[in-house]
Enzyme design. Structure first.
Site, PDB file in Angstrom:
ATOM      1  N   PRO A   2       5.003   3.335  -2.911  1.00  6.50           N
ATOM      2  CG  PRO A   2       7.316   3.217  -2.969  1.00  6.50           C
ATOM      3  CD  PRO A   2       6.162   3.248  -2.047  1.00  6.50           C
ATOM      4  CD  GLU A   3      -0.350   0.472  -4.404  1.00  7.72           C
ATOM      5  OE1 GLU A   3      -1.085   0.043  -5.299  1.00  7.72           O
ATOM      6  OE2 GLU A   3      -0.783   0.880  -3.315  1.00  7.72           O
TER       7      GLU A   3
END
Length: 281
Positions: A2-3
């Site tokens: 998750p960015e």
DNA sequence: TTTCCTGTTAGTGT
DNA sequence: AACACTAACAGGAA
């Protein structure tokens, strides 16, 4: 992983799914992930209504009705998956459901994290601004107010840094991690080892455009399901087929046909095309 | 079988 | 101050 595009996808989904719902119970299977005493955590969270879902950098912010905010970081392998009453997750995933939030209507939110690096913490809502100030997070790259002039000014603060590491440092710009920094630099035609002070004006401009373009497109496709990422509905993101370099070591460059290479920069892997991204220009 | 590697970031050391 | 390195973890690949 998750960015920004992945976390923002989850944020906007959860906003529709759980705002207005009251937490009636919380199961904590892995106390280590809760960064305060369990007693206090339960006391504050149970009975609270969720009023908003925000995001700063890669951190999700659940605004509660009782003056507290719940901060959730998914780190490497975290997922937040919503299920309606009676719906469960796949059995093989269930053992990583370290926190489960139960809502009044019978629906649930599963905080699932295989590598267990994620966390949840509580901050009083009126102290949130102070908290983020202390963290010294850089600007949100997709906001309109993040301009090329801002980017240039931030670059000037770190003339000796390598551009790849610079992009991933949350104190410079927030929300970019290993995947999208590789993709941004490929778009810009800039080698990941290039020193900031040696970038040409054109390269700086292209890198800035890459930040806006790559993050926007990835967000549109709900992120990249590299490894374990799933959105709040338990679905994969669709950006992986669009990745030009990340995870493609030895495969053909989509622009020139040459082989994508990988190298280590500060303990992280950088993927790049040696002919499209030169060390020296 | 065992070792290495992957992701993010806080914390430690230089 | 500014940088580099590592621990935290599980599981897949070599």
């Amino acid at each position: 992983m998750p960015e920004l595009p992945e976390v923002e996808t989850i944020r906007s989904q959860l906003e529709k799914l759980i705002v207005g719902k009251k937490i009636t119970k919380v199961d904590v299977g892995l106390p280590r992930m809760v960064k305060l005493s369990l007693d206090k955590f339960r006391k504050i969270v149970v009975g609270a209504k969720i009023e908003s879902i925000g995001r700063r950098a890669k951190i999700l912010i659940f605004g509660l009705s009782n003056g507290w905010s719940m901060l959730i970081h998914l780190k490497l392998s975290g997922r937040l998956i919503f299920r309606k009453k009676g719906e469960i997750l796949k059995d093989e995933d269930a053992k990583w459901n370290h926190l489960i939030y139960y809502f009044q209507d019978g629906s649930r939110l599963f905080h699932n994290d295989l590598r267990q690096f994620g966390y949840v913490k509580l901050i009083e809502t009126d102290k949130l601004a102070d908290f983020f100030k202390k963290e010294k997070l850089g600007p949100e790259p997709l906001k309109k107010y993040f301009t090329f002039e801002d980017f240039s000014a931030i670059l000037k603060r770190k003339p000796k840094a390598k551009i790849k590491q610079f992009l991933m440092d949350q104190q410079n710009i927030s929300g970019i991690g290993n995947i999208y920094s590789d993709e941004i630099l490929f778009f810009a035609g800039v080698h990941p080892l290039r020193k900031i002070s040696e970038l040409k004006p054109k390269e700086t401009k292209k890198t800035f455009q890459g930040i806006k373009k790559i993050l926007t497109e990835a967000l549109k496709l709900q992120g990249s399901s590299v490894d374990l990422y799933l959105n709040a509905l338990g679905k994969e993101g669709e950006y992986v087929p669009r990745l030009k370099v990340y995870g493609r070591e030895g495969e053909k460059c989509k622009k020139c046909g040459g082989a994508i290479q990988r190298l280590k920069i500060g303990g992280r892997s950088a993927h790049y095309c040696p002919s499209c991204q030169k060390v020296l220009n």
